[in-house]
Design an enzyme around this catalytic site. Structure first.
Site, PDB file in Angstrom:
ATOM      1  N   CYS A 107      11.326   5.644  -8.157  1.00 26.80           N
ATOM      2  CA  CYS A 107      10.620   6.894  -8.491  1.00 26.80           C
ATOM      3  C   CYS A 107      10.402   6.981 -10.005  1.00 26.80           C
ATOM      4  O   CYS A 107      11.353   6.881 -10.784  1.00 26.80           O
ATOM      5  CB  CYS A 107      11.395   8.099  -7.989  1.00 26.80           C
ATOM      6  SG  CYS A 107      10.491   9.621  -8.318  1.00 26.80           S
ATOM      7  N   GLY A 207       1.500  -1.283  -3.228  1.00 25.41           N
ATOM      8  CA  GLY A 207       0.723  -0.946  -4.415  1.00 25.41           C
ATOM      9  C   GLY A 207      -0.741  -1.277  -4.214  1.00 25.41           C
ATOM     10  O   GLY A 207      -1.090  -2.457  -4.085  1.00 25.41           O
TER      11      GLY A 207
HETATM   12  C1  LIG Z   1       2.551  11.950  -3.434  1.00 29.63           C
HETATM   13  C2  LIG Z   1       3.490  10.771  -3.518  1.00 29.63           C
HETATM   14  C3  LIG Z   1       4.833  10.923  -3.225  1.00 29.63           C
HETATM   15  C4  LIG Z   1       5.710   9.816  -3.276  1.00 29.63           C
HETATM   16  N1  LIG Z   1       7.032   9.969  -2.900  1.00 29.63           N
HETATM   17  C5  LIG Z   1       7.834   8.878  -2.810  1.00 29.63           C
HETATM   18  C6  LIG Z   1       9.157   8.965  -2.273  1.00 29.63           C
HETATM   19  O1  LIG Z   1       9.633  10.028  -1.831  1.00 29.63           O
HETATM   20  N2  LIG Z   1       9.905   7.813  -2.226  1.00 29.63           N
HETATM   21  C7  LIG Z   1       9.417   6.610  -2.672  1.00 29.63           C
HETATM   22  O2  LIG Z   1      10.116   5.585  -2.602  1.00 29.63           O
HETATM   23  N3  LIG Z   1       8.166   6.504  -3.168  1.00 29.63           N
HETATM   24  C8  LIG Z   1       7.370   7.591  -3.225  1.00 29.63           C
HETATM   25  N4  LIG Z   1       6.085   7.448  -3.655  1.00 29.63           N
HETATM   26  C9  LIG Z   1       5.569   6.103  -3.992  1.00 29.63           C
HETATM   27  C10 LIG Z   1       4.906   5.466  -2.764  1.00 29.63           C
HETATM   28  O3  LIG Z   1       5.851   5.272  -1.725  1.00 29.63           O
HETATM   29  C11 LIG Z   1       4.261   4.113  -3.120  1.00 29.63           C
HETATM   30  O4  LIG Z   1       5.249   3.248  -3.604  1.00 29.63           O
HETATM   31  C12 LIG Z   1       3.161   4.240  -4.181  1.00 29.63           C
HETATM   32  O5  LIG Z   1       2.298   5.327  -3.887  1.00 29.63           O
HETATM   33  C13 LIG Z   1       2.328   2.954  -4.282  1.00 29.63           C
HETATM   34  O6  LIG Z   1       1.743   2.640  -3.049  1.00 29.63           O
HETATM   35  P1  LIG Z   1       0.167   2.981  -2.726  1.00 29.63           P
HETATM   36  O7  LIG Z   1      -0.650   2.366  -3.806  1.00 29.63           O
HETATM   37  O8  LIG Z   1      -0.049   2.387  -1.374  1.00 29.63           O
HETATM   38  O9  LIG Z   1       0.048   4.490  -2.738  1.00 29.63           O
HETATM   39  C14 LIG Z   1       5.213   8.547  -3.648  1.00 29.63           C
HETATM   40  C15 LIG Z   1       3.857   8.405  -3.954  1.00 29.63           C
HETATM   41  C16 LIG Z   1       2.991   9.484  -3.889  1.00 29.63           C
HETATM   42  C17 LIG Z   1       1.526   9.278  -4.201  1.00 29.63           C
END
Ligand SMILES: Cc1cc2nc3c(=O)[nH]c(=O)nc-3n(C[C@H](O)[C@H](O)[C@H](O)COP(=O)(O)O)c2cc1C
Length: 354
Positions: A107, A207
């Site tokens: 995070c 990602g």
């Molecule tokens: C609104 C939001 C909330 C997120 N909350 C968490 C979380 O609670 N735990 C976590 O490990 N990652 C969290 N992430 C990160 C995502 O799990 C992920 O790693 C990140 O968005 C990259 O992946 P993507 O490009 O497919 O969105 C969050 C991301 C977003 C956009």
């Protein structure tokens, strides 16, 4: 030491794994249900349970485990650094039908990493060693990690990958950015590829996996066991089904704007929405439309209008105009270039959970 279990099998044996990324204030039990109806991923992860002295298991987040009607496994994610409390909460969570316990080491929110939890842990491999060792020793079942490639840089990356092996982590979800890179930089798929070579467990590449096509490219470039998808699944809940179609050599289903309007209606009718005050209902819808709008029109006009709307009914009127004037028009598989979600990270408006 308790034996580690084996990972739940994929929904379609022989195909690479897919997982919905945990997203705070988004991936609750209601959202998981909606995603499952459009074509479930193999695995779900809860939003993080905050763990600190005297913390208890958050009852709302727990519902994504106790009321999981997706038919698919849910991993319970924890964030924290206090070892006795992490062990205590992991044991509590293991009383419920979880697929495994996942530790958040990624995070990037400053208010989180300043407490040396989430992405903050990546600065302290010695602490990671003690946390993973204690969790592995004291809990039964699967222990998984979701992390980034580093905090400011990748100086600790190798060491942490060694710890993943040392503590026999069962699954590694790897977001290919450092904490400082937040959500916007290019994703370092080369480092995800490196991790897949180094660790003994399956790796989920995470990602910017935005479509079935990019999922295929990312898997080819990284050799990962599967993909974990976050923001693109909010934009396009059909993505997991489309990935499976593509991986099985079938044509990828097209989605019409009318179907997207139906999806928006489902989001609106989730039990939480009607109980919110008007302003919050509008913000609740904007949280999702912010991502959906990236594939509605190439000029970003939908997003601009939607952001200015003050009430839910204004928002729905805009949705009707953009999505039902030409209902058979295709919803773009990728976000339109330059049409960005703002914010596209963990800064969603505070919502009152019921
Ligand atoms: C609104 C939001 C909330 C997120 N909350 C968490 C979380 O609670 N735990 C976590 O490990 N990652 C969290 N992430 C990160 C995502 O799990 C992920 O790693 C990140 O968005 C990259 O992946 P993507 O490009 O497919 O969105 C969050 C991301 C977003 C956009």
């Amino acid at each position: 030491m308790p034996e580690s279990a084996t990972l739940p099998p994929p929904l379609y044996p022989g195909l690479k794994l897919t997982a919905l990324a945990p997203m705070q204030d988004v991936t609750d039990w209601r959202f998981m249900r909606i995603i499952a109806d459009y074509g479930s991923p193999d695995y779900f992860f809860t939003e993080y349970f905050r763990v600190y002295a005297n913390s208890s298991v958050d009852k709302n987040i727990l519902r994504s485990i106790t009321e999981n009607s997706t038919g698919c496994p849910v991993f319970a994610q924890m964030i924290g650094e206090s070892i006795p409390d992490l062990v205590r909460i992991a044991k509590d969570l293991n009383q419920y039908p979880v697929a495994g316990i996942d530790l958040n080491m990624g995070c990037p929110a400053p208010k989180i990493y300043r407490k040396n939890v989430g992405g903050g842990l990546l600065r302290d491999p010695e602490k990671i060693h003690r946390i993973l060792g204690s969790l592995r020793e004291s809990i039964d079942g699967l222990l998984t990690v979701k992390m980034r490639i580093g905090f400011e840089d990748t100086a600790n990356f190798e060491h942490i990958l060694d710890l993943i092996n040392l503590h026999k982590i069962d699954l590694l979800s790897l977001h290919g950015r450092t904490v400082k890179e937040k959500y916007h930089s290019a994703v370092h798929y080369d480092l995800i590829a490196h991790a897949t070579q180094q660790v003994n467990c399956p790796v989920l590449a995470n990602g910017n996996v935005t479509s079935a096509t990019t999922a295929g490219i990312v898997l080819e470039n990284t050799g990962a066991a599967g993909v974990m998808i976050g923001r693109a699944a909010i934009r396009n809940p059909w993505i997991f089904k489309q990935i499976r179609e593509s991986f099985s050599g079938k044509p990828v289903s097209k989605v019409t704007l009318a179907e997207v309007r139906d999806y928006i209606e489902r989001l609106r009718l989730t039990p939480i929405a009607p109980t919110l005050p008007e302003k919050m209902r509008a913000n609740y819808m904007k949280k999702y439309l912010n991502f959906i709008g990236q594939s509605v029109d190439g000029a970003g006009a939908f997003l601009r209008e939607m952001r200015l709307a003050q009430s839910e009914s204004d928002i729905l009127g805009i949705c009707d105009r953009y999505l039902l004037t030409f209902p058979d028009r295709e919803f773009a598989l990728e976000p339109y270039p330059g049409v960005v979600a703002r914010p596209n990270c963990e800064t969603t408006p505070e919502l009152v959970a019921n």
